[in-house]
Design an enzyme around this catalytic site. Structure first.
Site, mmCIF file in Angstrom:
data_model
loop_
_atom_site.group_PDB
_atom_site.id
_atom_site.type_symbol
_atom_site.label_atom_id
_atom_site.label_comp_id
_atom_site.label_asym_id
_atom_site.label_seq_id
_atom_site.Cartn_x
_atom_site.Cartn_y
_atom_site.Cartn_z
ATOM 1 C CD GLU A 185 -1.121 -0.100 3.740
ATOM 2 O OE1 GLU A 185 -0.749 0.432 4.796
ATOM 3 O OE2 GLU A 185 -2.187 -0.714 3.632
ATOM 4 C CG HIS B 214 -3.615 0.921 6.566
ATOM 5 N ND1 HIS B 214 -4.577 0.826 5.595
ATOM 6 C CD2 HIS B 214 -3.661 -0.232 7.261
ATOM 7 C CE1 HIS B 214 -5.168 -0.345 5.695
ATOM 8 N NE2 HIS B 214 -4.636 -1.006 6.696
#
Length: 146
Positions: free
Chosen positions: A59, A99
Site C-alpha cells: 500500500e 493506515h
C-alpha cells in the site's frame, strides 16, 4: 504476504477459487514499526521448497515495497514468480490515509513509485485486488508450475 489484513483474506479466497493453495500467509500490517517485513518473508519464501509462487500486497506510504523490489532483483528466484498489488492508487495526494504507514515522503511511497519498482524487479502487478487469483493462476501456468 500483505500489509492489509482484508486483502490477505481476499488473496487466499481468490487463489483457492483458482485451484491454487497456500503454504504460508503472513499479514505484516501497515504500521511504520512492524515486526516482520516484506524482505523477511521474501527470504523465507524464496528458500521454502513448498512455496512455488508469491503474492505481495502493499500500500502507499513508506518504502518497504521499493526495498523489497530491490531485494527481489538481487536475491529473488526467477523460478518463483511474484504477483503484486499496491493499494492506494486513487488516494488523493497530500492527505493522510487510514493506515499508520500511509505517509508519502521524498517521492517514495507513492503507488506509482512502488508499482514501477516492482515491475522493474520482474513482479507481475495487478491493477485491481479482484484479479490476484486469476493473475497468479496465469503466471503459474506461464511458468509451467501448473
Amino acid at each position: 504476504m500483505s500489509r492489509s489484513g482484508t486483502l490477505t483474506y481476499e488473496a487466499v479466497h481468490q487463489t483457492t477459487a483458482a485451484g491454487l493453495g497456500q503454504s504460508t500467509c503472513v499479514g505484516i500490517g501497515g504500521d511504520p514499526f512492524n515486526g516482520t517485513n516484506f524482505i523477511d518473508c521474501l527470504e523465507r519464501f524464496t528458500k521454502d521448497p513448498q512455496t512455488e509462487s508469491i503474492i505481495m500486497i502493499g500500500e502507499i506510504g513508506g518504502q518497504a515495497e521499493e526495498e523489497a523490489a530491490e531485494w527481489l532483483k538481487a536475491h529473488g528466484d526467477p523460478k518463483k514468480p511474484v504477483v503484486g498489488f499496491i493499494a492506494g492508487v486513487t488516494a488523493p495526494p497530500g492527505r493522510r490515509m487510514g493506515h499508520a504507514g500511509a505517509i508519502i515522503t521524498g517521492g517514495k511511497g507513492t503507488a506509482t513509485s512502488k508499482i514501477a519498482a516492482l515491475k522493474a524487479a520482474g513482479v507481475t502487478v495487478c491493477d485491481s485486488p479482484a484479479k490476484l487469483g486469476v493473475t497468479m493462476h496465469a503466471v503459474m501456468k506461464e511458468h509451467k508450475l501448473i
